[in-house]
Design a protein around this motif. Structure first.
Motif, PDB file in Angstrom:
ATOM      1  N   GLY A 629       0.901  -1.031   0.134  1.00 20.66           N
ATOM      2  CA  GLY A 629       0.291  -0.409  -0.210  1.00 20.66           C
ATOM      3  C   GLY A 629       0.722   1.882  -0.163  1.00 20.66           C
ATOM      4  O   GLY A 629       0.743   2.323  -0.792  1.00 20.66           O
ATOM      5  N   TRP A 632       2.525   1.344  -3.535  1.00 21.33           N
ATOM      6  CA  TRP A 632       1.902   2.069  -3.964  1.00 21.33           C
ATOM      7  C   TRP A 632       0.852   3.849  -4.118  1.00 21.33           C
ATOM      8  O   TRP A 632       1.246   4.533  -5.608  1.00 21.33           O
ATOM      9  N   ARG A 633       1.247   4.127  -3.081  1.00 17.91           N
ATOM     10  CA  ARG A 633       0.153   5.306  -2.838  1.00 17.91           C
ATOM     11  C   ARG A 633       2.336   6.431  -2.895  1.00 17.91           C
ATOM     12  O   ARG A 633       2.000   7.306  -3.644  1.00 17.91           O
ATOM     13  N   ARG A 637       2.666   9.583  -6.359  1.00 19.47           N
ATOM     14  CA  ARG A 637       3.049  10.520  -5.937  1.00 19.47           C
ATOM     15  C   ARG A 637       4.336  11.249  -6.915  1.00 19.47           C
ATOM     16  O   ARG A 637       4.002  12.562  -7.611  1.00 19.47           O
ATOM     17  N   TRP A 751      -4.403   1.793  -9.664  1.00 20.41           N
ATOM     18  CA  TRP A 751      -5.055   1.843  -8.037  1.00 20.41           C
ATOM     19  C   TRP A 751      -6.489   0.978  -8.318  1.00 20.41           C
ATOM     20  O   TRP A 751      -6.790   0.713  -6.802  1.00 20.41           O
ATOM     21  N   GLU A 758      -6.448   4.103  -0.727  1.00 20.43           N
ATOM     22  CA  GLU A 758      -5.172   5.204   0.157  1.00 20.43           C
ATOM     23  C   GLU A 758      -4.423   5.357  -1.677  1.00 20.43           C
ATOM     24  O   GLU A 758      -4.765   6.827  -1.519  1.00 20.43           O
ATOM     25  N   GLY A 759      -3.773   4.889  -2.150  1.00 18.98           N
ATOM     26  CA  GLY A 759      -3.230   5.277  -3.547  1.00 18.98           C
ATOM     27  C   GLY A 759      -4.142   5.797  -4.208  1.00 18.98           C
ATOM     28  O   GLY A 759      -4.377   7.132  -5.064  1.00 18.98           O
ATOM     29  N   ALA A 762      -5.245   9.163  -3.822  1.00 17.21           N
ATOM     30  CA  ALA A 762      -3.805   9.916  -3.624  1.00 17.21           C
ATOM     31  C   ALA A 762      -3.978  11.020  -4.965  1.00 17.21           C
ATOM     32  O   ALA A 762      -3.746  11.765  -5.152  1.00 17.21           O
TER      33      ALA A 762
END
Length: 931
Positions: A629, A632-633, A637, A751, A758-759, A762
């Motif tokens: 997680g 990938w988060r 970014r 994602w 969570e990703g 984002a």
């Protein structure tokens, strides 16, 4: 039969090598159909040809093992479930041959009815039977249940339009009843059967009461018992056998193929929904309407109308109706000639004007409006059932009575519903034929039938037979009405039916307990309980409409099977069977989670709009650990750097001797898991080029190139879709702006499909503000050059009403193409639409652009989602291989001058499957238009 002994398995394997499945997951996923019965087979056997079926029949006779043939499994009466051997004849029996310029067609039992009609469409022909389940039911079921439908009545049902069958009898005899010497062959191979059919023919014809009963019963739609009307309609035993097998529900023989006489497609039609204040008013209008000669009159009572209002395709008039005790009749007039249709409508208008309607009648010939009405009607059963209380089972019954008895029958049914406390029951059906469907919701706790259900059934039987009707009109006798065949037909004809069964299947190995039964309580046994599991799971009615469009259907599981396995896991846990629950859960990961394409095509076919991919995404989300997680988060970014790194990795792998990256990724998959490490194969392209801004003064639109162009290089000889679209826009005088920071922008699909919430959050936080600014707060459209990204942006922008995304193909068809000059078309083009383009409704735009590229555009037979599905094709290439097998065979059958799709990963998947250079459609358009 709950398990298969080792010796029995050896015997089965010798008959069907490699085609015997005994895992609990395989047995239980195939145990479910749309009926309210549930039995778990001891094994699922999948023969590959008629020879293996013959060997299987010999095994059954030799060992006394019963067999149940199953194809589409949309069955509503319990005729496709068993606790013995379940024989899957859908997977390998899919041959289809159009004969005599479409006047006839020869089809194997595994072919979906809609696919047959699609092949016949260029000839202006179709099959006569037109059941509402045409998108999922197969020819095997159509023959086994003597299917009819909405417009065919009894004149063009299966019985009337079938020409011949290729049959495998339980004795092992294979007979083509269409052969000139079929009767002589039957007499030589099966003398007792031949003589017995002649004897029964004379027995029926010689009994005036039997003749009277048969004539009366088969003046209506009727699928109760065996079709003993054959003894009045045909003379030769081979023809008698052919007709008796129709509607026999797999109890007499295996149908290896069926040859039908087709009927013309009436391309012109006028359709309208006629709304009345009450059901009685609608029924009172029937004689006048029938006299006006419509092809179909479909009934929807008040409860059905309320469900229909929730359908996304319902028009404003239907949605705005304040339904109280209303009822509606969906009427359609059809003709092959527009002038003839105009005359029909003109003749009908005075009749319609004289009806006591709640609103003025409106007949429409507009295809979209007509399609919406029929979509609502065809999906009504599953939609109504999908709205039932959680944990209940939907029971759909169908009866037929003489049309003059229709009003009284409807009133009496409504009274029965009230007295037995079935408050939410609905009535709909084919009113023109006196054929009613009604649905009850019942809770069979512990598989036991409440007393009210047993009492209701007895009273309903008395009601229908008292009106001179039939207890089954379309859905087959199955288990649900097997105890009542004698009561409907009388002792004499019942004994005739018994002898038919004995003559054809003396050992009783074919589908015991179905159609005829000595057990007067069989319809109250093996009732299905429905545990509460998850939202998608709880709404599913197990109809199987989703299965023909699922890319993993021939590899692992279908959406229906993913759902029923969730139910089976819940049932095992509730029963304390932890060993079974653990086994099913372990197998579920690969079978249902890892090999699901999450392409959403199931939702396009599901009448209650279940997207099983949403369930799978949630299950994937539960599997991800903190490390994955977080990684990938972080990628969300720094997406530009991440995609460039992936591309360079592909370049590096491609520069090495192919055996090295193949071996390395295979070893890594063995250690870390196939669901975590992509498999590099030598046919993968190298990395693409980074996305860069493209400034434009006073732009007409904002172009958001897909990151797929960074990950994967274009096909050999291609420029890539981003360059092609910019070229086409320049030629058309249209200014496209590619915004600053484009390298880090993404639609969020990587994602979303992995359940990385969570990703995805984002991405959702960072990307829309950038595109809102670039599009001047939504004043400019955002153009996406990959259909999956277009769909991804639509999800990402949900709730951001100021942002509009349009797919590049649609933008080209509507804005660019009218300003372009095509200088030379190619001759022929094989076009692969994608799951995203289908869900986005891009079919028309695709064809407009494709026809500008090529003189002949072909969407190959067997087209469906390719299963590449982002990285699924890299993680599980077997999914793509299975999903594309039929389409690849169709492409290989002839040469094309070009091959195109509208997504880079789909192009890779199709190129891998076919060996042909698939490219984006807009690349080809750029090559055929003038600079």
């Amino acid at each position: 039969m709950t398990s298969l002994s080792a010796s029995a398995r050896v015997g089965l394997e010798s008959a069907v090598p490699g085609g015997v499945a005994t895992r609990a997951a395989d047995r239980l996923r195939m145990a479910h159909d749309a009926s309210h019965y549930l039995l778990h087979p001891g094994a699922v056997v999948t023969p590959s040809d008629a020879g293996q079926v013959a060997a299987l029949l010999a095994y059954g006779r030799r060992t006394g093992t019963a067999l149940t043939f199953r194809s589409g499994g949309t069955s509503l009466s319990g005729q496709a479930v068993t606790d013995r051997l379940l024989v899957d004849v859908r997977r390998h029996f899919r041959d289809l041959t159009v004969l005599d310029e479409g006047q006839r067609v020869r089809v194997q039992p595994g072919v979906v009815l809609r696919h047959v009609n699609a092949r016949l469409a260029p000839y202006g022909r179709k099959l006569g039977p037109d059941p509402a389940s045409e998108s999922a039911c197969t020819v095997g079921g159509v023959v086994a249940n003597n299917s009819s439908g909405m417009t065919c009545g009894t004149e063009f049902n299966t019985y009337r339009t079938l020409e011949s069958l290729v049959l495998a009898l339980p004795s092992g005899t294979v007979l083509d009843t269409g052969a000139a010497d079929a009767d002589a062959r039957l007499r030589a191979a099966e003398p007792e059967l031949h003589a017995g059919l002649l004897r029964l023919r004379e027995r029926v014809r010689g009994n005036p009461d039997s003749v009277r009963r048969v004539r009366a019963q088969y003046a209506m739609k009727n699928t109760m018992g065996y079709g003993v009307n054959a003894f009045l309609d045909h003379d030769d035993p081979a023809d008698l056998l052919t007709r008796l097998v129709v509607g026999s529900e797999g109890t007499l023989a295996f149908v290896a193929s069926a040859t039908f006489r087709t009927v013309p497609v009436h391309r012109h039609a006028a359709t309208g929904l006629l709304v009345f204040d009450s059901l009685s008013a609608a029924m009172a209008a029937m004689p006048a309407l029938v006299a006006a000669g419509p092809a179909a009159i479909e009934l929807l009572d008040a409860a059905a109308l309320r469900v229909a209002q929730r359908d996304p395709k319902a028009d404003a008039a239907l949605r705005g109706l304040a339904v109280r005790g209303h009822a509606a009749l969906l009427a359609e007039w059809q003709e092959s000639d527009p002038a003839a249709l105009a005359d029909r409508v003109a003749d009908a208008e005075p009749v319609l004007a004289g009806l006591p309607l709640s609103a003025p009648a409106r007949l429409s010939g507009e295809p979209a409006a007509r399609a919406a009405l029929w979509h609502i009607r065809k999906g009504l059963y599953a939609a109504v059932a999908g709205a039932r209380p959680s944990g209940t089972t939907a029971l759909l019954e169908d009866i037929a009575v003489p049309v003059e008895a229709l009003a009284g029958t409807c009133a009496a049914l409504a009274d029965l519903f009230e007295r037995h406390r079935y408050a939410d029951s609905v009535i709909f059906g084919h009113a023109k034929d006196g054929n009613l469907h009604f649905m009850l919701n019942e809770r069979f706790d512990g598989g036991e039938a409440p007393a009210r259900y047993a009492d209701f059934t007895e009273e309903m039987v008395d009601l229908v037979l008292g009106h001179g009707g039939t207890l089954k009109a379309e859905h087959g006798t199955g288990r649900v009405m097997a105890p009542y065949v004698r009561r409907q037909f009388g002792d004499e004809l019942y004994e005739v039916m018994r002898e038919v069964k004995t003559l054809c299947d003396p050992d009783g190995v074919l589908n015991p307990g179905v159609l005829l039964s000595d057990d007067p309580e069989i319809h109250m046994r093996h009732l299905k309980t429905v545990p509460t599991v998850e939202e998608e799971v709880d709404r599913c009615v197990e109809c199987g409409y989703c299965e023909p469009v699922c890319p993993s259907r021939d590899l692992t599981t279908t959406p229906r099977q993913r759902i029923v396995l969730r139910r089976e896991i819940a049932a095992a846990q509730a029963a304390g069977n932890t060993e079974l629950a653990r086994e099913l859960t372990d197998d579920y990961d690969y079978d249902a989670v890892q090999t699901c394409a999450v392409d959403g095509m199931c939702a396009t076919a599901c009448p209650v709009l279940i997207n099983t991919g949403d369930l799978v995404k949630r299950l994937r989300a539960q599997e991800h650990g903190r490390t994955a997680g977080a990684a990938w988060r972080g990628a969300a970014r720094r997406w530009g750097a991440t995609t460039r790194g992936m591309a360079r990795g592909l370049d590096l792998a491609g520069a090495l001797p192919p055996a090295l990256p193949e071996t390395a990724t295979r070893a890594a998959r063995a250690v870390l898991g196939a669901d975590r490490v992509p498999q590099w194969q030598r046919d993968l392209p190298g990395g693409g080029t980074p996305r860069r801004p493209h400034p434009a003064d006073d732009p007409d639109a904002v172009f958001v190139p897909s990151c797929l162009g960074t990950l994967f290089a274009p096909a050999r000889g291609g420029t890539g879709v981003a360059a092609a679209l910019l070229t086409l826009a320049g030629r058309a005088g249209v200014r496209l702006l590619v915004p600053d920071g484009i390298g880090d922008l993404c639609c969020g699909t990587p994602w979303s499909s992995k359940g990385l919430t969570e990703g995805y959050r984002a991405v959702r936080d960072s990307v829309p503000p950038v595109l809102r600014e670039a599009s001047r707060d939504g004043a400019l459209p955002l153009v996406s050059d990959a259909a999956s990204c277009t769909e991804g942006f639509e999800r990402l922008f949900d709730g951001a009403g100021d942002l509009r995304v349009v797919d590049a193909v649609a933008y080209t068809a509507g804005t660019l193409l009218p300003r372009l000059t095509v200088r030379r078309r190619i001759g022929s083009l094989a076009l692969h639409p994608t799951c995203s383009s289908a869900r986005l409704g891009l079919d028309d735009a695709l064809l407009i652009v494709a026809r500008a590229v090529a003189d002949e555009v072909v969407v190959p037979d067997g087209w469906q989602c390719c299963g590449f599905a982002g990285d699924r094709g890299l993680l599980h290439p077997e999914l793509t291989a299975s999903a594309t097998r039929a389409e690849a065979a169709a492409v290989a059958a002839r040469p094309f001058d070009g091959y195109a799709s509208v997504n880079r990963t789909c192009e890779i998947g199709l190129a891998r499957a076919t060996g042909q250079p698939y490219r984006h459609l807009l690349e080809l358009l750029a090559e055929v238009t003038a600079p």
